[in-house]
Design an enzyme around this catalytic site. Sequence first.
Site, short mmCIF file in Angstrom:
data_model
loop_
_atom_site.label_atom_id
_atom_site.label_comp_id
_atom_site.label_asym_id
_atom_site.label_seq_id
_atom_site.Cartn_x
_atom_site.Cartn_y
_atom_site.Cartn_z
N SER A 25 0.80 -1.03 -0.07
CA SER A 25 -0.02 0.00 0.07
C SER A 25 0.81 1.27 -0.04
CB SER A 25 -1.04 -0.11 1.14
OG SER A 25 -0.13 -0.24 2.48
N HIS A 55 1.90 4.77 4.85
CA HIS A 55 1.11 5.62 3.79
C HIS A 55 1.34 6.95 3.66
CE1 HIS A 55 -2.42 2.41 4.52
NE2 HIS A 55 -1.31 2.02 4.01
#
Length: 409
Positions: free
Chosen positions: A145, A197
């Site tokens: 991610s 992230h």
Amino acid sequence: MRPNIVTEAGVQTRVSQWWNAIPFLTSSVVVVCGIIYLISLLTGYDTFYEVCFLPSAILSHFQVYRFYTAVIFHGSMLHVMFNMMALVPMGSELERIMGSVRLFYLTILLATTNAVLHLLIASLAGYNPFYQYDHLLNECAIGFSGILFSMIVIETSLSGVTSRSVFGLFNVPAKLYPWLLLIAFQLLMTNVSLLGHLCGILSGFAYSYGLFNFLMPGSSFFSTIESASWMASCVRRPKFIMCTGGNPSSYMPTYSVQNTTSSGFSTGNAWRSLSSWLPQREASNQSSEDSRFPGRGRTLSGTARDPTPPAGEANPNLHARLLEDSTPDRLSDAAVTGMTEPIPAARQVPIANAAVLPQSQTQGRVAASEEQIQKLVAMGFERTQVEVALAAADDDLNVAVEILMSQQG
């Protein structure tokens, strides 16, 4: 049972078409991450302590391999499925723009910069003299991610859009889209690495603003890799995308200091950068080719004044003479004999126990076919294309000329 069979076949066909449309590198990442998760699931490996991104282990033991092993491991079925389904559209679009080898290099670069930023921020938080956040140093992070957030920023800046839809519920300004996704995932999901992230977003913006340009090699570097013998098996794959059409500087600048918009991105620059990476078409008036007939014929010219044009150039009077000379009496002998299908001379093969025409008739047919080929070649069409068209038209000049002209018109 019949409707069920048809429905199942339709679903299978659609899945096959969807998978075949995914470029080489993107589909390879999906396969590798899926296989690694299945192996971990079957072997019962669920701690991931040896492969995750663990800042304390990297700093104390210099385990740099965690920069890359953490990217391809996932903690659950939902984790790997969500990441791979998000990768397919973004990775496919970027791979078609950059090429497979260039996108692979960019993925390695993003994985490295994400890890360095993650390590730097965690170290500053854990060793600062004011207040120490030790939990960031001991956070074990895995998953693709982080790179996905980088791709979101890059793809958003390249698209030139001013707004983006968040889960199809509402639209937000494009510059806020990755930040809102960061907050949404942090609030809606558990065990989410905020720092991982965040570093992905920062790396994406750094690339979009051209801060990584000095790390991107020139196009000749990627062309050399593609032409290497050890890459031959990958390059021959139908889904492999060559690094062609890119600009010489080998990066996609999406930001310019001059004439910047309030959003921080220049739409015009983004589209110019995107178009510079697309393969350039020849500046000609040629139409798209028919896949049934390889090659392309030359356009018949009406401005030629020389009655005996050189070989390879179009003669404007040949087409009319061919149509006048092509009478029904000169059609293929196959309609008369009703036994043998005409085969061009270059494609004749011996067939056992088959009806054979007399030698004189066969020689006459070969001469007639060669004469027809020469006439059409003199009109400016390629010989291979003429042979295919005559075979498809059963040696009928009228039909062959219509086929060849339809390819160009």
